[in-house]
Design an enzyme around this catalytic site. Structure first.
Site, PDB file in Angstrom:
ATOM      1  N   THR A   1      -5.249  17.373  13.432  1.00  0.00           N
ATOM      2  CA  THR A   1      -6.177  16.776  14.396  1.00  0.00           C
ATOM      3  C   THR A   1      -6.971  15.635  13.768  1.00  0.00           C
ATOM      4  OG1 THR A   1      -6.351  18.851  15.622  1.00  0.00           O
ATOM      5  CG2 THR A   1      -8.149  17.276  15.910  1.00  0.00           C
TER       6      THR A   1
ATOM      7  N   GLN B   1       4.833  18.653  14.417  1.00  0.00           N
ATOM      8  CA  GLN B   1       5.908  19.626  14.644  1.00  0.00           C
ATOM      9  C   GLN B   1       7.237  19.187  14.045  1.00  0.00           C
ATOM     10  OE1 GLN B   1       5.579  22.605  15.737  1.00  0.00           O
ATOM     11  NE2 GLN B   1       3.555  22.547  16.680  1.00  0.00           N
TER      12      GLN B   1
ATOM     13  N   GLY C   1      -0.383  20.850   7.349  1.00  0.00           N
ATOM     14  CA  GLY C   1       0.137  21.798   6.367  1.00  0.00           C
ATOM     15  C   GLY C   1       0.601  23.110   6.950  1.00  0.00           C
ATOM     16  N   HIS C   2      -0.204  23.672   7.862  1.00  0.00           N
ATOM     17  CA  HIS C   2       0.099  25.045   8.266  1.00  0.00           C
ATOM     18  C   HIS C   2       1.295  25.166   9.198  1.00  0.00           C
ATOM     19  CE1 HIS C   2      -1.685  25.529  12.436  1.00  0.00           C
ATOM     20  NE2 HIS C   2      -2.116  24.331  12.111  1.00  0.00           N
TER      21      HIS C   2
ATOM     22  N   CYS D   1      -2.489  32.292  32.166  1.00  0.00           N
ATOM     23  CA  CYS D   1      -3.257  33.485  31.792  1.00  0.00           C
ATOM     24  C   CYS D   1      -3.473  33.609  30.303  1.00  0.00           C
ATOM     25  CB  CYS D   1      -2.557  34.732  32.289  1.00  0.00           C
ATOM     26  SG  CYS D   1      -2.884  35.038  34.017  1.00  0.00           S
TER      27      CYS D   1
END
Lengths: 394, 280
Positions: A72, A178, A199-200, A324
């Site tokens: 981000t 991604q 990184g994650h 939901c």
């Protein structure tokens, strides 16, 4: 209960090798890379090694890599920097299916008076190059288009778009959070000006990312502070995590072939198996132009959260584009932009694999999923006997 | 991730009274596929006028399924007058609580029950004379007011949790705030509780009729010119469609949409529908 983790577009297991590589930098090697003494110097060497490893994975030069705190921050930096460095203009071109890290930045820019164009996608989630060409005007500062969609895995032709932007003298940024580590990327051979990675999503821990900025690109820092990262990102380097990101990129480079062959093979088998076993199921997104690890599939007339909970009871961790699950009440903006009918959007499930998944796990998912969908359809007021009959007949 | 009570988990995993009562005395339908949850309730009365059997079909999340199951268990053995007093708070209590964001599932249960009772009493066509505030989810002013009064709501966020109103595009937030302000000012006085009436045309019915009309009336006509139309979504009274075949490239398609498709849908479904094209 054994955990079967197939939600790797959300986050990934931190590779054990990455943890080992990071460990010393939480302990004895706590120096500040900016220090003049040897104690900081040895840490600086390791940060630079990490920079080289990240650069190698994406075909960049080490000096083109800026470490950040997350994907981000990289996205925010790229867009805000381009606008700061080109303050005479105010046009931004992006797509309707971006991650919130871009989508909400441009929404905010629009409120401030910037002129934002969000390009539509077709039913398969693809962009039209004609639309891109039309959207770029004299006023455009930056085109920001994601490389791979997080929900569907659909790949955009970013290299082609970058070349088009370049020919019009416009900056091009891609959110490749991604894509990095899942498909081959060679920035030396492209016209991409800026690229975000996280990184994650590739087996490093949460809290570290990077921004690639092509040499010669006008740049204004987003976080202003000290001279770290050659003055392009203030703040003392998050050394252990940067070291971890470097190691993860090295592993991703090594495992790329495994992604493209074995992981893709497992994904394809999962997709084929679910389509065969479950009537009224639809794959969302272009099946050719897609990440090797991602399957977004809708099971019509059932709701995604219910499916996820039942899968969870069997140890399977996936995610859904259903309203939901988010608490937002609206189903996924990506599926809506693609015009996926509401009969399908609410029942969409995303399976995203990694190199840690096995064929046995795929067998297990194929075994337990069909009865779950069948059971929920029996409760659904929209699933009628006629549908079931016409399905078994076909 | 949502945290559900053991009772919710139990009823989600082993729901009671799933299905449809044969030759029901009352049928209630609320919600819609486009909203992400829907509930169909059917019941049968015994000789003494007590609910003998109640069954449900639900499309929705765990809390929607559990709320539906709870509702059917709660009403069996009750007279309609007794059942009518059940509120969404009673359903929440029965379940041992629901997450804030899922309160609308219990409201859906209460609405389905009222709708089924009204259906039995023949009030089916008493259409609610109340303006729609939230276009995205088709929530009326009356429904918002009732949710505020019955559940003592005081914030916009709560209204969204209980009714879904304001959970979409957000353009109705100001109106919801106005309703909240008005009711909060009146809060000193005893809130007026009018007998419940059937709200709007059931969304499921509306959806099914729209689908039927497109399939049986409109598409066969368009097919003569090599075109067709696909239903993408129904948002309140907005019918979102996509044009296919010859229609997609036809310069006159806008006219066809407004003059033929919209008029046909208004004639055969309900006269408030607006057809919009989604360009792809």
């Amino acid at each position: 209960m054994k955990v079967i983790y197939v939600d790797n577009n959300a986050t990934t297991r931190v590779a054990p090798e990455v943890v080992e590589e990071m460990r010393p930098y939480f302990g004895d090697l706590y120096g500040n890379p900016s220090s003049m003494h040897f104690f900081g110097g040895q840490v600086q060497g390791k940060v630079e090694e990490a920079r080289e490893r990240v650069a190698k994975l994406i075909g960049a030069r080490p000096e083109e890599i800026i470490f950040t705190s997350c994907g981000t921050e990289s996205d925010n930096t790229a867009i805000m920097s381009s606008l700061a460095a080109n303050s005479d203009k105010g046009g931004v071109v992006t797509t309707r299916v971006e991650h919130p890290a871009v989508k909400n930045v441009v929404a905010n820019l629009r409120r401030q008076g910037y002129r934002v164009i969000e390009l539509p996608v077709d039913r398969d989630g693809n962009l039209s190059m004609e639309d891109v060409a039309k959207a770029i005007t004299e006023d455009t500062v930056i085109v920001s288009v994601m490389w791979a969609n997080n929900e569907t895995g659909v790949l955009f032709p970013v290299e082609e778009i970058a070349a088009l932007a370049k020919s019009r003298g416009v900056l091009f940024h891609t959110d490749a959070v991604q894509a990095v580590g899942k498909i081959p990327i060679d920035l030396a051979e492209s016209q991409i000006d800026m690229l975000s990675l996280s990184g994650h999503k590739l087996h490093a821990p949460k809290g570290v990312g990077a921004l690639y900025v092509r040499r010669g690109t006008r740049f204004a820092p987003f976080i202003i502070g000290g001279h770290q990262e050659k003055g392009r990102r203030g703040g003392t380097e998050n050394v252990p995590y940067i070291v971890g990101l470097g190691k993860a990129c090295e592993l991703a480079y090594r495992d790329l072939e495994d992604q493209l062959q074995r992981v893709k093979g497992m994904r394809d088998r999962l997709e084929q198996g679910l389509l065969e076993r479950i009537p009224n199921s639809i794959v969302n997104g272009d099946r050719d132009q897609r990440l090797p690890n991602t399957l977004n599939i809708s099971f019509e007339y059932v709701e995604g959260e219910s499916i996820l909970l039942k899968l969870g009871d069997k140890g399977i961790c996936a995610s859904s584009g259903s309203a939901c699950t988010s608490g937002s009440l609206e189903p996924s903006h990506v599926l809506r932009a693609m015009g996926v009918p509401f009969t399908a959007a609410h029942g969409s499930i995303r399976f995203s694999l990694s190199v840690y998944n096995t064929q046995e796990e795929i067998d297990y998912i194929l075994e337990v999923t069909p009865p779950i969908i069948e059971g929920l359809r029996e409760i659904s007021p929209f699933w009628t006997g006629e549908m079931a009959k016409s399905c078994t007949a076909s | 991730m949502w945290v559900y009570t053991e009772k919710v988990k139990e009823l989600f995993n082993n729901p009671k009274n799933v299905g449809e009562v044969v030759e029901p005395d009352g049928v209630g339908e609320v919600g819609s596929l486009s909203c992400g949850d829907a509930l169909r309730l059917t019941f049968k009365l015994d000789a003494e006028g007590r609910i003998d059997e109640a069954k449900f079909q639900t499309f929705g999340c765990a809390s929607a399924i559990a709320s539906s199951s709870a509702l059917t268990e709660m009403i069996v053995g009750k007279t309609l007058d007794e059942a009518e007093t059940i509120t969404n708070q009673d359903i929440v209590e029965y379940l041992g609580g629901l997450p804030d964001k899922k309160m609308h599932c219990s409201v859906m249960g209460q609405e389905a029950l009222r709708s089924a009772i009204a259906n039995y009493r023949g009030h089916k066509l008493a259409k609610e004379e109340s303006e729609i505030v939230c276009e995205c989810f088709g929530v009326t002013e009356k429904e918002i007011e009732e949710a505020i009064l019955h559940n003592k709501l005081s914030t916009l966020e709560q209204v969204t949790d209980y009714t879904k109103a304001g959970g979409g595009c957000g353009s109705c937030h100001e109106r919801i705030e106005t309703i909240l302000d008005r009711l909060l000012v009146q809060a000193g006085a005893e809130p007026q509780r009018e007998p419940p009436t059937q709200t709007r045309l059931s969304n499921i019915q509306k959806m099914k009729r729209i689908e039927q009309t497109l399939e049986q009336e409109i598409n066969p006509t368009l097919a003569k010119d090599g075109g067709s139309i696909e239903l993408i979504d129904i948002v309140g009274d907005r019918v979102l469609v996509s044009l296919k075949g010859a229609c997609a490239t036809c310069a006159a398609s806008g006219v066809t949409l407004k003059h033929y498709v919209e008029n046909k849908l208004r004639e055969l479904v309900t006269d408030t529908l607006v057809v919009e094209e989604i360009t792809q």
